[in-house]
Design a protein around this motif. Sequence first.
Motif, short mmCIF file in Angstrom:
data_model
loop_
_atom_site.label_atom_id
_atom_site.label_comp_id
_atom_site.label_asym_id
_atom_site.label_seq_id
_atom_site.Cartn_x
_atom_site.Cartn_y
_atom_site.Cartn_z
N ILE A 40 4.34 21.95 4.51
CA ILE A 40 4.60 20.78 5.36
C ILE A 40 3.30 20.20 5.90
O ILE A 40 3.09 18.97 5.89
CB ILE A 40 5.54 21.15 6.52
N ALA A 41 2.41 21.06 6.36
CA ALA A 41 1.14 20.59 6.92
C ALA A 41 0.32 19.82 5.89
O ALA A 41 -0.22 18.74 6.18
CB ALA A 41 0.34 21.77 7.47
N LEU A 42 0.23 20.36 4.67
CA LEU A 42 -0.56 19.69 3.62
C LEU A 42 0.08 18.37 3.21
O LEU A 42 -0.62 17.37 2.95
CB LEU A 42 -0.71 20.61 2.42
N ALA A 43 1.41 18.34 3.12
CA ALA A 43 2.09 17.11 2.72
C ALA A 43 1.90 16.01 3.78
O ALA A 43 1.61 14.85 3.45
CB ALA A 43 3.58 17.38 2.50
N VAL A 44 2.04 16.37 5.05
CA VAL A 44 1.85 15.39 6.12
C VAL A 44 0.38 14.97 6.19
O VAL A 44 0.06 13.79 6.41
CB VAL A 44 2.32 15.95 7.47
N PHE A 45 -0.53 15.92 6.00
CA PHE A 45 -1.95 15.59 5.98
C PHE A 45 -2.25 14.57 4.88
O PHE A 45 -2.96 13.58 5.09
CB PHE A 45 -2.76 16.86 5.75
N ALA A 46 -1.70 14.80 3.67
CA ALA A 46 -1.92 13.87 2.57
C ALA A 46 -1.34 12.50 2.89
O ALA A 46 -1.96 11.46 2.58
CB ALA A 46 -1.29 14.42 1.29
N LEU A 47 -0.18 12.48 3.53
CA LEU A 47 0.46 11.20 3.87
C LEU A 47 -0.35 10.44 4.91
O LEU A 47 -0.63 9.24 4.75
CB LEU A 47 1.88 11.45 4.36
N VAL A 48 -0.76 11.12 5.99
CA VAL A 48 -1.53 10.45 7.05
C VAL A 48 -2.88 9.99 6.52
O VAL A 48 -3.32 8.86 6.78
CB VAL A 48 -1.72 11.40 8.25
N ALA A 49 -3.56 10.85 5.77
CA ALA A 49 -4.87 10.50 5.24
C ALA A 49 -4.78 9.32 4.27
O ALA A 49 -5.61 8.39 4.32
CB ALA A 49 -5.51 11.70 4.55
N THR A 50 -3.78 9.34 3.41
CA THR A 50 -3.63 8.24 2.45
C THR A 50 -3.29 6.93 3.15
O THR A 50 -3.82 5.87 2.80
CB THR A 50 -2.54 8.58 1.42
N LEU A 51 -2.40 6.99 4.14
CA LEU A 51 -2.06 5.78 4.88
C LEU A 51 -3.28 5.24 5.63
O LEU A 51 -3.47 4.02 5.74
CB LEU A 51 -0.92 6.07 5.86
N ALA A 52 -4.13 6.14 6.14
CA ALA A 52 -5.34 5.70 6.84
C ALA A 52 -6.31 5.03 5.89
O ALA A 52 -6.89 3.97 6.21
CB ALA A 52 -6.01 6.89 7.53
N VAL A 53 -6.50 5.61 4.71
CA VAL A 53 -7.39 5.00 3.72
C VAL A 53 -6.82 3.67 3.23
O VAL A 53 -7.55 2.70 3.03
CB VAL A 53 -7.61 5.96 2.54
N ARG A 54 -5.50 3.64 3.06
CA ARG A 54 -4.85 2.39 2.65
C ARG A 54 -5.06 1.30 3.68
O ARG A 54 -5.37 0.15 3.36
CB ARG A 54 -3.36 2.64 2.45
N GLU A 55 -4.92 1.65 4.96
CA GLU A 55 -5.13 0.66 6.03
C GLU A 55 -6.60 0.24 6.08
O GLU A 55 -6.91 -0.93 6.33
CB GLU A 55 -4.70 1.26 7.38
N GLY A 56 -7.50 1.20 5.85
CA GLY A 56 -8.91 0.85 5.80
C GLY A 56 -9.23 -0.06 4.65
O GLY A 56 -10.02 -1.00 4.79
N LEU A 57 -8.61 0.19 3.50
CA LEU A 57 -8.82 -0.67 2.34
C LEU A 57 -8.31 -2.08 2.61
O LEU A 57 -8.99 -3.07 2.31
CB LEU A 57 -8.09 -0.08 1.13
N ARG A 58 -7.13 -2.18 3.22
CA ARG A 58 -6.59 -3.49 3.56
C ARG A 58 -7.52 -4.23 4.52
O ARG A 58 -7.82 -5.42 4.34
CB ARG A 58 -5.21 -3.32 4.21
N SER A 59 -8.00 -3.50 5.54
CA SER A 59 -8.90 -4.12 6.51
C SER A 59 -10.20 -4.57 5.87
O SER A 59 -10.71 -5.66 6.14
CB SER A 59 -9.19 -3.14 7.66
N ASP A 60 -10.76 -3.73 4.98
CA ASP A 60 -12.02 -4.08 4.31
C ASP A 60 -11.85 -5.31 3.43
O ASP A 60 -12.72 -6.18 3.39
CB ASP A 60 -12.52 -2.90 3.49
N ILE A 61 -10.72 -5.36 2.72
CA ILE A 61 -10.48 -6.52 1.84
C ILE A 61 -10.35 -7.79 2.66
O ILE A 61 -10.93 -8.83 2.33
CB ILE A 61 -9.21 -6.28 1.00
N ILE A 62 -9.60 -7.71 3.76
CA ILE A 62 -9.40 -8.90 4.59
C ILE A 62 -10.71 -9.32 5.26
O ILE A 62 -11.05 -10.51 5.32
CB ILE A 62 -8.31 -8.64 5.65
N GLN A 63 -11.48 -8.33 5.74
CA GLN A 63 -12.75 -8.66 6.38
C GLN A 63 -13.71 -9.28 5.37
O GLN A 63 -14.44 -10.23 5.70
CB GLN A 63 -13.37 -7.40 6.99
N THR A 64 -13.72 -8.75 4.16
CA THR A 64 -14.57 -9.34 3.12
C THR A 64 -14.11 -10.74 2.78
O THR A 64 -14.92 -11.67 2.61
CB THR A 64 -14.56 -8.46 1.86
N MET A 65 -12.80 -10.91 2.71
CA MET A 65 -12.24 -12.21 2.38
C MET A 65 -12.54 -13.24 3.46
O MET A 65 -12.89 -14.39 3.17
CB MET A 65 -10.72 -12.07 2.20
#
Length: 428
Positions: A40-65
Amino acid sequence: MANTPPPFSRFEWMIAWRYLRARKADGGVSVMTLISLIGIALAVFALVATLAVREGLRSDIIQTMLGANAHAEVHYRRDFSGEIPVDHLIRDYSSLVEKIGGLPEVTHASPLVRGQVMGSYRGRNLPVDVYGITLEDLRNYPMVAKPNEALGSLDDFETGVAIGAMMARQLGVGVGDRIKLISPDGVKTAMGTSPRVSAYEVVFIFSSGQGFIDQSRLYLPLAQAQSFFNREGAVDQVDLRLTNPAKVGALILPILRSSGDRAYVTTWQDRAGGMIQALKMQDNAIFIVLSILVLIAALNIVSGLIMLVKNKGRDIGILRTMGLSQGSILRVFFLCGASVGTVGTLIGVVLGVVFAANIDSIYGLVDWITGSGVRDLEANGFFFPSAIVTIGDVSSAAGLSLALSWLITFFPARRAARMNPVEALRYE
């Protein structure tokens, strides 16, 4: 009548805790419990980390745009209803800039001349999108005024032009060279309109991070752009930068009220609608896939709990004969499974937040292990996004994990509660 203990009483917690700690020799499944918790810990860790990177990617794309583009643009419509046709040019742009610039959420308003021409240098030609703008206004676009890579000085902008790095590379232009701009809509003569050709010195070469901007965009001082495109005393549009670009939709009506009847507004969301929709679809797909991982990890709790119920059949029969109700037995085993899911979820959230907060160190570690791998990949165009943890992402990840682990725990717990004490003690 004896008092009925309230649900989740202290003795129920004590029994559940004892079962969780019990070793296999004592009828417990401590190893399975540990495996379930780690899963459970690893699965939630993967989910939180991936969502954080996804949000960072979205923010970087918008900021670049948005780093080289307006958050909103004000245009005027053409009007052919009267006896004298009215073109799209904004001639009262000084007062319009003052009105719109006074709105609370508007940080800057820039009058702009737009035009498409042909750029030429030593036999090389390239379509060029010209932006006529003042130096003061150009400094408000960080990906142009303060890019990661640049040549020349923006302070000399009033005496020349600023162009994108890819355009400079394709034309073979460097700082100090003179680029020709050729416009078919040039000087009006008795014989018709002749092309206008003017040469400008390249004083600044920028790399905004967006290929289509670096390849096609050229910034020209506003006064010279007005002269070149026959826009004397007028501009094509007014560009706006906002405090919060994400809330641009709420500002359209106030902007229109300040701009007059002929005005209309286009926003960065209109321009990037397809990309935003693609990002949303990607977000949904990522969340679904990682939710399956959380579900698989939660199923380990069920298997461990089923084994626990089987091993503790004798204890269940004794507890029932001592007076424990079915509800108490259900809650004891529910607490066993729910506790594992809850603790695993908390550990996973903490690991995910720590990972996101130290994403640069993670990239550095990968760089060290692979031998400058990250820098080499970035040099070849690969993009390593930042990581941004939001309350919504953490809540959705934790909520999903808790809901799954608590829900599926209920079924083996109910099976334990319905166990017949006589059958449980028949062969004891």
